[in-house]
Design a protein around this motif. Structure first.
Motif, PDB file in Angstrom:
ATOM      1  N   VAL A   1       0.871  -1.176   0.000  1.00  0.00           N
ATOM      2  CA  VAL A   1       0.000   0.000   0.000  1.00  0.00           C
ATOM      3  C   VAL A   1       0.904   1.221   0.000  1.00  0.00           C
ATOM      4  O   VAL A   1       1.850   1.305   0.782  1.00  0.00           O
ATOM      5  CB  VAL A   1      -0.915   0.030   1.239  1.00  0.00           C
ATOM      6  CG1 VAL A   1      -1.732   1.300   1.264  1.00  0.00           C
ATOM      7  CG2 VAL A   1      -1.815  -1.192   1.264  1.00  0.00           C
ATOM      8  N   LYS A   2       0.620   2.150  -0.876  1.00  0.00           N
ATOM      9  CA  LYS A   2       1.428   3.362  -0.999  1.00  0.00           C
ATOM     10  C   LYS A   2       0.509   4.561  -0.826  1.00  0.00           C
ATOM     11  O   LYS A   2      -0.485   4.692  -1.530  1.00  0.00           O
ATOM     12  CB  LYS A   2       2.082   3.366  -2.384  1.00  0.00           C
ATOM     13  CG  LYS A   2       3.032   4.482  -2.628  1.00  0.00           C
ATOM     14  CD  LYS A   2       3.655   4.253  -4.008  1.00  0.00           C
ATOM     15  CE  LYS A   2       4.585   5.343  -4.405  1.00  0.00           C
ATOM     16  NZ  LYS A   2       5.131   5.091  -5.740  1.00  0.00           N
ATOM     17  N   TRP A   3       0.833   5.421   0.121  1.00  0.00           N
ATOM     18  CA  TRP A   3       0.013   6.593   0.417  1.00  0.00           C
ATOM     19  C   TRP A   3       0.789   7.832   0.000  1.00  0.00           C
ATOM     20  O   TRP A   3       1.918   8.034   0.444  1.00  0.00           O
ATOM     21  CB  TRP A   3      -0.290   6.641   1.911  1.00  0.00           C
ATOM     22  CG  TRP A   3      -1.203   7.752   2.288  1.00  0.00           C
ATOM     23  CD1 TRP A   3      -0.838   9.032   2.606  1.00  0.00           C
ATOM     24  CD2 TRP A   3      -2.622   7.719   2.396  1.00  0.00           C
ATOM     25  NE1 TRP A   3      -1.936   9.788   2.902  1.00  0.00           N
ATOM     26  CE2 TRP A   3      -3.056   8.996   2.780  1.00  0.00           C
ATOM     27  CE3 TRP A   3      -3.566   6.727   2.193  1.00  0.00           C
ATOM     28  CZ2 TRP A   3      -4.392   9.309   2.973  1.00  0.00           C
ATOM     29  CZ3 TRP A   3      -4.895   7.036   2.399  1.00  0.00           C
ATOM     30  CH2 TRP A   3      -5.293   8.309   2.785  1.00  0.00           C
TER      31      TRP A   3
ATOM     32  N   GLN B   1      -3.182  10.586 -14.382  1.00  0.00           N
ATOM     33  CA  GLN B   1      -3.766   9.520 -13.575  1.00  0.00           C
ATOM     34  C   GLN B   1      -4.511   8.502 -14.423  1.00  0.00           C
ATOM     35  O   GLN B   1      -4.543   7.321 -14.106  1.00  0.00           O
ATOM     36  CB  GLN B   1      -4.711  10.095 -12.516  1.00  0.00           C
ATOM     37  CG  GLN B   1      -3.985  10.819 -11.402  1.00  0.00           C
ATOM     38  CD  GLN B   1      -3.090   9.896 -10.614  1.00  0.00           C
ATOM     39  OE1 GLN B   1      -3.544   8.977  -9.957  1.00  0.00           O
ATOM     40  NE2 GLN B   1      -1.788  10.135 -10.699  1.00  0.00           N
TER      41      GLN B   1
ATOM     42  N   TRP C   1      -2.822   5.229 -15.575  1.00  0.00           N
ATOM     43  CA  TRP C   1      -2.723   4.074 -14.677  1.00  0.00           C
ATOM     44  C   TRP C   1      -3.783   3.024 -14.980  1.00  0.00           C
ATOM     45  O   TRP C   1      -3.692   1.887 -14.525  1.00  0.00           O
ATOM     46  CB  TRP C   1      -2.860   4.505 -13.219  1.00  0.00           C
ATOM     47  CG  TRP C   1      -1.674   5.253 -12.720  1.00  0.00           C
ATOM     48  CD1 TRP C   1      -1.545   6.612 -12.623  1.00  0.00           C
ATOM     49  CD2 TRP C   1      -0.453   4.708 -12.229  1.00  0.00           C
ATOM     50  NE1 TRP C   1      -0.315   6.930 -12.118  1.00  0.00           N
ATOM     51  CE2 TRP C   1       0.381   5.780 -11.864  1.00  0.00           C
ATOM     52  CE3 TRP C   1       0.019   3.412 -12.085  1.00  0.00           C
ATOM     53  CZ2 TRP C   1       1.652   5.583 -11.359  1.00  0.00           C
ATOM     54  CZ3 TRP C   1       1.283   3.226 -11.574  1.00  0.00           C
ATOM     55  CH2 TRP C   1       2.093   4.290 -11.219  1.00  0.00           C
TER      56      TRP C   1
ATOM     57  N   LEU D   1      -4.960  -2.278 -14.769  1.00  0.00           N
ATOM     58  CA  LEU D   1      -6.075  -3.093 -14.291  1.00  0.00           C
ATOM     59  C   LEU D   1      -5.995  -4.548 -14.728  1.00  0.00           C
ATOM     60  O   LEU D   1      -6.466  -5.436 -14.039  1.00  0.00           O
ATOM     61  CB  LEU D   1      -7.407  -2.487 -14.735  1.00  0.00           C
ATOM     62  CG  LEU D   1      -7.775  -1.173 -14.042  1.00  0.00           C
ATOM     63  CD1 LEU D   1      -9.067  -0.615 -14.627  1.00  0.00           C
ATOM     64  CD2 LEU D   1      -7.904  -1.366 -12.540  1.00  0.00           C
TER      65      LEU D   1
ATOM     66  N   PHE E   1      -2.711  -6.565  -9.332  1.00  0.00           N
ATOM     67  CA  PHE E   1      -3.106  -5.174  -9.173  1.00  0.00           C
ATOM     68  C   PHE E   1      -4.602  -5.118  -8.856  1.00  0.00           C
ATOM     69  O   PHE E   1      -5.419  -5.622  -9.595  1.00  0.00           O
ATOM     70  CB  PHE E   1      -2.821  -4.381 -10.459  1.00  0.00           C
ATOM     71  CG  PHE E   1      -3.111  -2.904 -10.320  1.00  0.00           C
ATOM     72  CD1 PHE E   1      -2.236  -2.087  -9.646  1.00  0.00           C
ATOM     73  CD2 PHE E   1      -4.251  -2.353 -10.855  1.00  0.00           C
ATOM     74  CE1 PHE E   1      -2.493  -0.724  -9.500  1.00  0.00           C
ATOM     75  CE2 PHE E   1      -4.519  -1.009 -10.729  1.00  0.00           C
ATOM     76  CZ  PHE E   1      -3.642  -0.193 -10.048  1.00  0.00           C
ATOM     77  N   ARG E   2      -4.937  -4.500  -7.733  1.00  0.00           N
ATOM     78  CA  ARG E   2      -6.340  -4.457  -7.298  1.00  0.00           C
ATOM     79  C   ARG E   2      -7.022  -3.132  -7.621  1.00  0.00           C
ATOM     80  O   ARG E   2      -8.216  -3.098  -7.857  1.00  0.00           O
ATOM     81  CB  ARG E   2      -6.431  -4.694  -5.792  1.00  0.00           C
ATOM     82  CG  ARG E   2      -5.965  -6.060  -5.383  1.00  0.00           C
ATOM     83  CD  ARG E   2      -6.953  -7.101  -5.816  1.00  0.00           C
ATOM     84  NE  ARG E   2      -6.522  -8.406  -5.354  1.00  0.00           N
ATOM     85  CZ  ARG E   2      -6.707  -9.502  -6.033  1.00  0.00           C
ATOM     86  NH1 ARG E   2      -7.328  -9.488  -7.181  1.00  0.00           N
ATOM     87  NH2 ARG E   2      -6.276 -10.646  -5.568  1.00  0.00           N
ATOM     88  N   GLY E   3      -6.297  -2.044  -7.609  1.00  0.00           N
ATOM     89  CA  GLY E   3      -6.937  -0.770  -7.927  1.00  0.00           C
ATOM     90  C   GLY E   3      -6.191   0.415  -7.370  1.00  0.00           C
ATOM     91  O   GLY E   3      -5.189   0.293  -6.695  1.00  0.00           O
ATOM     92  N   GLN E   4      -6.719   1.575  -7.709  1.00  0.00           N
ATOM     93  CA  GLN E   4      -6.166   2.845  -7.249  1.00  0.00           C
ATOM     94  C   GLN E   4      -7.320   3.782  -6.994  1.00  0.00           C
ATOM     95  O   GLN E   4      -8.273   3.831  -7.759  1.00  0.00           O
ATOM     96  CB  GLN E   4      -5.225   3.415  -8.310  1.00  0.00           C
ATOM     97  CG  GLN E   4      -4.652   4.747  -7.928  1.00  0.00           C
ATOM     98  CD  GLN E   4      -3.652   5.244  -8.965  1.00  0.00           C
ATOM     99  OE1 GLN E   4      -3.041   4.471  -9.662  1.00  0.00           O
ATOM    100  NE2 GLN E   4      -3.508   6.540  -9.059  1.00  0.00           N
ATOM    101  N   GLY E   5      -7.226   4.533  -5.928  1.00  0.00           N
ATOM    102  CA  GLY E   5      -8.305   5.469  -5.625  1.00  0.00           C
ATOM    103  C   GLY E   5      -7.802   6.835  -5.320  1.00  0.00           C
ATOM    104  O   GLY E   5      -6.638   7.070  -5.132  1.00  0.00           O
TER     105      GLY E   5
END
Length: 36
Positions: free
Chosen positions: A3-5, A20, A23, A27, A32-36
């Motif tokens: 996890v990268k914050w 963005q 990215w 998918l 790779f699960r996702g980015q928010g």
């Protein structure tokens, strides 16, 4: 799991959003699960 914050201030909102969207190609990558 990794996890990268990241916190930042955006000056060029349109340019940031354009970057963005690139990215989205991740998918289909395994793990790779996702980015928010």
């Amino acid at each position: 799991m990794l996890v990268k914050w990241i916190r930042l201030t955006v000056v060029d909102r349109r340019g940031f959003e354009r970057g963005q969207r690139k990215w989205a190609g991740l998918l289909g990558e395994p793990g790779f699960r996702g980015q928010g």
